[in-house]
Design a protein around this motif. Structure first.
Motif, PDB file in Angstrom:
ATOM      1  N   ILE A   1      13.416  -6.771  -6.878  1.00  0.00           N
ATOM      2  CA  ILE A   1      13.660  -6.042  -5.632  1.00  0.00           C
ATOM      3  C   ILE A   1      12.466  -6.214  -4.693  1.00  0.00           C
ATOM      4  O   ILE A   1      11.318  -6.005  -5.088  1.00  0.00           O
TER       5      ILE A   1
ATOM      6  N   GLN B   1      15.185   1.533  -2.686  1.00  0.00           N
ATOM      7  CA  GLN B   1      14.630   0.944  -3.909  1.00  0.00           C
ATOM      8  C   GLN B   1      14.841   1.857  -5.115  1.00  0.00           C
ATOM      9  O   GLN B   1      15.256   1.410  -6.200  1.00  0.00           O
TER      10      GLN B   1
ATOM     11  N   SER C   1       9.713  -4.489  -8.724  1.00  0.00           N
ATOM     12  CA  SER C   1      10.084  -3.794  -7.492  1.00  0.00           C
ATOM     13  C   SER C   1       8.846  -3.783  -6.597  1.00  0.00           C
ATOM     14  O   SER C   1       7.862  -3.113  -6.902  1.00  0.00           O
TER      15      SER C   1
END
Length: 421
Positions: free
Chosen positions: A175, A187, A204
């Motif tokens: 991500i 997120q 992420s």
């Protein structure tokens, strides 16, 4: 008999035309300003502002609001919180607006809400801010009932993004997300939903504005060798990050939030690199009023409303102006906000989203009635937190636009989200 009916019909049409003309003439005697803080300096933001102005023009054609012509004072947010707050302060303090349209980014809308509109008792109606942080703020009683949005919360896009990953058979996803209220919220939610489906989130990584390079962030995201990349970014940083990603050998399997539904992003990255990219967005329901909006938009602008937030911008503006009409001349922002339920009343008289519908609403409201607004996103209903629900779509880029890949009804969206929980 047929001749008599033609005479009656013509007379009725003439009476309606004269009523609209008289209303418009009366509206010229005074002007009421509303404010708009929207990102007009970016290609996907300008149509959102133009759509809001289209509504203002329709309402003025119907005689304005409470006998006054509406003037929309538009300021560019530049998708920058500080710029947005300064613009909002000027609109409230200098122009004296009681209604503020905007912003688009949650990271811009939130500081405007907490530092400008709530302290000044101004109604804030956003077309496109989706962070669930607004819901939490409302639940805590900190919006004072002054914040509404016609765009569904980030939870819808996060869930549909996870569904795309599952349907494509991806086992792992990295991500990249914008480091603001919207990106952080997205997120967290998409991570939760991917993991609920048994899909590994390999990394992420936050992306900050105005960096000279995103190589370090992209290298970090690549380190887990993911099957796909999820992008919660806007076009400027999205373009730079994806170029870096591809140059370092990253996969072309991408899932994109609606902010990347942009000609600018597609053209700057290159369609040849986006063949496996799928985007998500909320959608209008398959109802006549949504089709009518598309027809009216095409007649006005010469093209279909393909950009993000256009139907939502239309409804946000029209509902705000209907509430102003219901509240009456010289109403304050909190008084206008209190009328939102009256113009989106499921038991009210149905009205269309155009000049004729606004004129009809004026008469009904003047008589003490309520109306059921039927707009570009259907029959809009706000909950106690000022939120709406919506269907969703999965889309892909074409050479000159985007193409719908899958449509999920409101029931299908709600059922899928429930399955994740």
């Amino acid at each position: 008999m047929k001749k008599d009916m033609r005479i009656i019909t013509s007379a009725a049409g003439l009476a309606a035309a004269l009523a609209l003309s008289a209303g418009a003439a009366a509206a010229q005697e005074c002007t009421t300003k509303i404010g708009a803080v929207l990102p007009t300096s970016v290609d996907w933001g300008r149509p959102i502002a133009e759509t809001a102005q289209f509504v203002v023009d329709q309402v003025n054609e119907a005689g304005g609001v409470a006998g006054c012509t509406i003037e929309m004072v538009l300021r560019d947010s530049q998708v920058d919180p500080k710029v947005g707050v300064d613009a909002a302060k000027a609109l409230v303090d200098l122009d004296g607006v009681q209604v503020l349209l905007g912003a688009v980014s949650s990271g811009v809308s939130m500081p405007i809400l907490t530092s400008v509109t709530v302290p000044s008792d101004v109604l804030q109606m956003s077309c496109c801010s989706s962070s669930t942080a607004f819901t939490k703020l409302a639940q805590e009683g900190k919006t004072n009932g002054l914040f509404f949005r016609t765009f569904a919360t980030t939870g819808v896009q996060a869930a549909v993004g996870a569904k795309v990953a599952r349907d494509q058979g991806y086992k792992s996803v990295a991500i990249l997300y914008k480091n603001d209220d919207w990106g952080q919220d997205l997120q967290a939610l998409v991570t939760r939903d991917l993991e609920a489906l048994g899909i590994t989130v390999t990394s992420s990584t936050a992306i900050n504005d105005a960096q000279p390079s995103f190589r370090a962030e992209v290298t970090s995201a690549l380190s887990g060798n993911p099957d796909a990349l999820y992008l919660g970014l806007y076009p400027n940083e999205g373009t730079a990050a994806v170029r870096e990603w591809l140059s370092l050998g990253g996969t072309q399997n991408m899932i994109m939030a609606n902010a990347l539904k942009s000609d600018e992003f597609r053209d700057n990255v290159g369609l040849q690199y986006l063949g496996n990219a799928l985007g998500t967005d909320t959608a209008s329901p398959r109802v006549a009023s949504a089709d009518d909006f598309v027809t009216a938009y095409e007649a006005k602008f010469g093209s279909a409303p393909n950009g993000p937030g256009l139907a939502n911008s239309y409804d946000a503006t029209m509902i705000a102006l209907l509430a102003m009409e219901a509240a009456g001349k010289d109403a304050t922002g909190d008084q206008i906000a209190s009328q939102i339920t009256r113009v989106t009343d499921p038991a009210g008289t149905p009205i269309t989203a155009d000049s004729a519908g606004f004129a009809q609403a004026r008469d009904i409201l003047a008589g003490g009635g309520s109306v059921m607004y039927q707009g570009a996103t259907g029959n809009v209903r706000f909950d106690a937190n000022g939120d709406v629900s919506a269907p969703a779509v999965v889309w892909k880029y074409t050479e000159d636009s985007v193409e719908e890949v899958e449509y999920l009804s409101l029931t299908e969206v709600d059922d899928f989200i429930a399955s994740l929980n």
